[in-house]
Design a protein around this motif. Structure first.
Motif, PDB file in Angstrom:
ATOM      1  N   THR B  88     -20.872 -40.573  32.609  1.00  0.00           N
ATOM      2  CA  THR B  88     -20.315 -41.912  32.459  1.00  0.00           C
ATOM      3  C   THR B  88     -21.338 -42.813  31.768  1.00  0.00           C
ATOM      4  N   ARG B  89     -21.173 -44.119  31.898  1.00  0.00           N
ATOM      5  CA  ARG B  89     -22.130 -45.051  31.291  1.00  0.00           C
ATOM      6  C   ARG B  89     -22.520 -46.090  32.330  1.00  0.00           C
ATOM      7  N   ILE B  91     -23.845 -50.062  32.718  1.00  0.00           N
ATOM      8  CA  ILE B  91     -23.764 -51.303  31.938  1.00  0.00           C
ATOM      9  C   ILE B  91     -24.426 -52.422  32.733  1.00  0.00           C
ATOM     10  N   PHE B 231     -13.727 -52.285  30.356  1.00  0.00           N
ATOM     11  CA  PHE B 231     -14.044 -51.360  31.438  1.00  0.00           C
ATOM     12  C   PHE B 231     -13.092 -50.180  31.528  1.00  0.00           C
ATOM     13  N   ARG B 232     -13.607 -49.072  32.081  1.00  0.00           N
ATOM     14  CA  ARG B 232     -12.766 -47.958  32.491  1.00  0.00           C
ATOM     15  C   ARG B 232     -13.256 -47.441  33.841  1.00  0.00           C
ATOM     16  N   ASP B 235     -17.064 -46.301  35.262  1.00  0.00           N
ATOM     17  CA  ASP B 235     -18.229 -47.015  34.740  1.00  0.00           C
ATOM     18  C   ASP B 235     -19.128 -47.417  35.908  1.00  0.00           C
ATOM     19  N   VAL B 237     -22.002 -50.307  37.018  1.00  0.00           N
ATOM     20  CA  VAL B 237     -22.400 -51.666  36.636  1.00  0.00           C
ATOM     21  C   VAL B 237     -23.613 -52.100  37.438  1.00  0.00           C
ATOM     22  N   VAL B 263     -25.807 -50.934  27.396  1.00  0.00           N
ATOM     23  CA  VAL B 263     -24.993 -49.809  27.874  1.00  0.00           C
ATOM     24  C   VAL B 263     -25.764 -48.515  27.613  1.00  0.00           C
ATOM     25  N   SER B 265     -25.787 -44.061  28.484  1.00  0.00           N
ATOM     26  CA  SER B 265     -25.070 -42.908  29.037  1.00  0.00           C
ATOM     27  C   SER B 265     -25.843 -42.348  30.217  1.00  0.00           C
TER      28      SER B 265
END
Lengths: 324, 291
Positions: B88-89, B91, B231-232, B235, B237, B263, B265
């Motif tokens: 995922t990422r 952020i 957003f998805r 993610d 945060v 951001v 990965s």
């Protein structure tokens, strides 16, 4: 070709059949609340069924046409007029450049659908021209129409369609005491048997909070909850759940008091429990209920829901044939 | 964890992984919905993961509800041994806590609040046992959060804090929802944080505001040109507290098209997380700030 908005009525928005595919991101499908009425109006003027038209609530707009066009108005009994002269509903009629399409007072239902030959051609957003005002998406600048707006209309003409009409048997308006069929489920087990029974026994009235997002109902008994320790994350009220997805047509009852049926511009999820879902065949009817209408919820099962859906499909097929 | 299945009318299947929120339930929901999406089953039209549940919208003219039920149950059992790793990422989202705009709004709706004599964040700090707002902000912004659902309205993320349950912040929603919430308010209800993507009604407590748009239907914001929703689900945060000057500078940068969210990965492993929460979070922070 354009349509000039002289007066927008109470609330007039551009709608087509919506933008499914983005509900997982909180963007609802939207589109006409009474889909069959929009399809009928489009078919009458020779448009594809999913062309964008106007959805108008309670009181119609005044629209001036810059060129000749063919128009049809279906759905609520909101009689259209051209330069003040009444025109038939559920029937295609011609307007000339400079004519003003207006409306007489609403007689029954809540939402009328105005289709114009060529269709409204505002820029689509996520594959649809439907106005989703909460997200400022689609329509004209993402909002309801205002006086002074000018709507672009497609160039396809519908010569020779004037006078074509939907046979009365295929027009559906609301009955005096409407019923909405609900399939119990989701968090139905959260309320007691007596509350489950009361929900279907009680008469409900459509509240004033009745819009594209959802319809609120009042007048039935408060619900009693089955006791439990609230799960972690759900919140302290017995009507709270860990925030979950809301189906279109789902019936949530915040604090067990007033049921809300979510409609085309539904919020996609939240923390209120739901007792079931209005079946797809009755969703168009919800959009035609006026505030203060007395109505009942009727218990149904999956088999009957699918049969009702097939009936609606048969009506649409007959309608296509009748106005072809 | 065994799922509870219920039909939402004749077009939706609702699947509750667990009544209670947990990262485990969210991971199961994510695993099943990802597998289901990959399977591309004829008649399934939309798949919506939520915090500890998910919803499948289907066309009953193309797949019979009972057939759909069988298919999803089968995928549930396949997903039981699903990989606990998620690519995922992470952020960084700047937050101006106790900003003047949410303050003005919360003062207007005091009579709908549990504690009309304090602000939302003072109330949240007190009932969660923090001595002052500063300590509460430290807890809220100290550990990262999972986006466990995107929805309610356009692109609004629900976020679940990546700490063990005793450290989870819990705050009730307003007694009666407000009719107004500023756009980009950072809110809190139950065990979830959220960011209000648009201005409108809301029932979550208001702690602050972010200068970073997360939904732009006009797609003018530089990092939302490809898609209007930021957003998805899945993610991660990290809130970064900022002051008024940094907030103003970020707002200006957004307007000029020069604001780029930080951001990176990352790969998240739930088993590793459960074995060492603080260590895993520290590694996530390294990934976010390590370059």
């Amino acid at each position: 070709m354009a349509i000039e908005i002289l007066s927008p009525g109470i609330l007039t928005t551009i709608q087509d059949l919506g933008r499914p595919g983005y509900y997982h991101l909180g963007i609802p499908m939207g589109g006409a609340m009474d889909r069959l009425a929009l399809r009928a109006a489009n078919l009458l003027v020779g448009n594809p069924e999913g062309a964008a038209g106007l959805e108008t609530v309670f009181m119609g707009p005044d629209l001036e046409f810059t060129e000749d066009a063919t128009v049809a108005v279906c759905g609520a009994d909101l009689p259209p007029t051209v330069n003040g002269a009444e025109q038939p509903s559920w029937t295609a009629f011609d307007v000339k450049a400079g004519d003003v399409l207006g409306f007489d007072y609403l007689r029954s239902g809540a939402r009328a659908y105005i289709a114009v030959s060529g269709g409204i051609e505002t820029p689509p957003a996520l594959g649809s021209r439907s106005t989703y005002a909460i997200g400022a998406l689609g329509g004209l600048k993402g909002r309801a129409l205002a006086a002074g707006d000018s709507l672009p209309v497609g160039t396809t003409k519908a010569a020779g369609r004037s006078g074509r009409s939907v046979p009365p048997a295929l027009r559906r308006g609301p009955k005096p005491a409407p019923e909405l069929r609900m399939l119990p489920g989701l968090y139905w087990h959260r309320v007691t048997q007596s509350s489950q029974d009361a929900f279907f026994e009680d008469a409900w009235k459509v509240a004033n909070e009745a819009d594209r997002m959802g319809y609120r109902f009042q007048g039935g008994r408060m619900m009693e909850f089955v006791e439990r320790e609230q799960p972690f994350g759900a919140g302290s009220d017995p009507s709270n759940i860990t925030d979950a997805c809301y189906p279109y047509g789902s019936v949530q009852v915040p604090s067990g008091a007033e049921p809300i049926v979510l409609h085309r511009d539904a919020v996609s999820g939240g923390g209120y429990f739901m007792i079931g879902t209005v079946i797809s065949a009755d969703m168009d009817l919800v959009g035609q209920l006026q505030p203060n209408t007395t109505m009942w919820f009727v218990r149904t099962d999956m088999e009957s829901a699918l049969a009702a859906r097939a009936e609606r499909s048969a009506i649409l097929a007959a309608l296509r044939e009748a106005v072809a | 964890m065994s799922c509870r299945y219920a039909f939402g009318g004749n077009e939706h299947l609702f699947v509750e992984v667990d009544e209670a929120m947990s990262l485990e339930a969210f991971f199961v929901s994510l695993a099943i919905t990802n597998t289901l999406r990959g399977a591309a089953i004829e008649g399934i039209t939309e798949i919506c993961p939520a915090n500890a549940s998910f919803q499948v919208k289907f066309d009953p003219d193309r797949i019979h509800p009972s057939r759909l039920l069988d298919v999803v149950k089968e995928i549930e059992s396949d997903a039981a041994g699903a990989d606990s790793r998620l690519d995922t990422r992470i952020i960084e989202i700047p937050v101006y806590y106790q900003d003047p705009w949410t303050h003005e709004t919360l003062m207007r709706f005091r009579e709908r609040h549990q504690d009309p004599d304090s602000t939302d964040i003072e109330y949240a700090a007190r009932i969660n046992g923090y001595g002052d707002v500063g300590a509460f902000v430290e807890a809220h912004s100290g550990a990262p959060w999972f986006v466990s659902m995107v929805g309610f309205v356009s692109g609004l993320p629900f976020l679940y804090q990546m700490v063990d349950r005793p450290r989870q912040i819990q705050v009730p929603k307003y007694l009666r929802p407000r009719t107004d919430t500023p756009k980009l308010t950072v809110g809190y209800g139950g065990c979830f944080s959220c960011i209000y993507s648009v201005r409108g009604a809301g029932g979550y407590q208001m702690f602050g505001i972010t200068p970073m748009p997360i939904y732009d239907p006009a797609q003018r914001v530089s990092y939302l040109r490809d898609f209007m929703v930021f957003f998805r689900p899945g993610d991660i945060v990290k809130w970064a507290p900022i002051d008024r000057a940094a907030y103003d500078a970020a707002v200006e940068a957004v307007a000029e098209g020069t604001f780029e969210p930080r951001v990176r990965s990352v790969t998240f492993d739930l088993d590793e997380f459960n074995a060492d929460i603080d260590g895993t979070n520290a590694r996530l922070m390294e990934a976010l700030h390590g370059d």
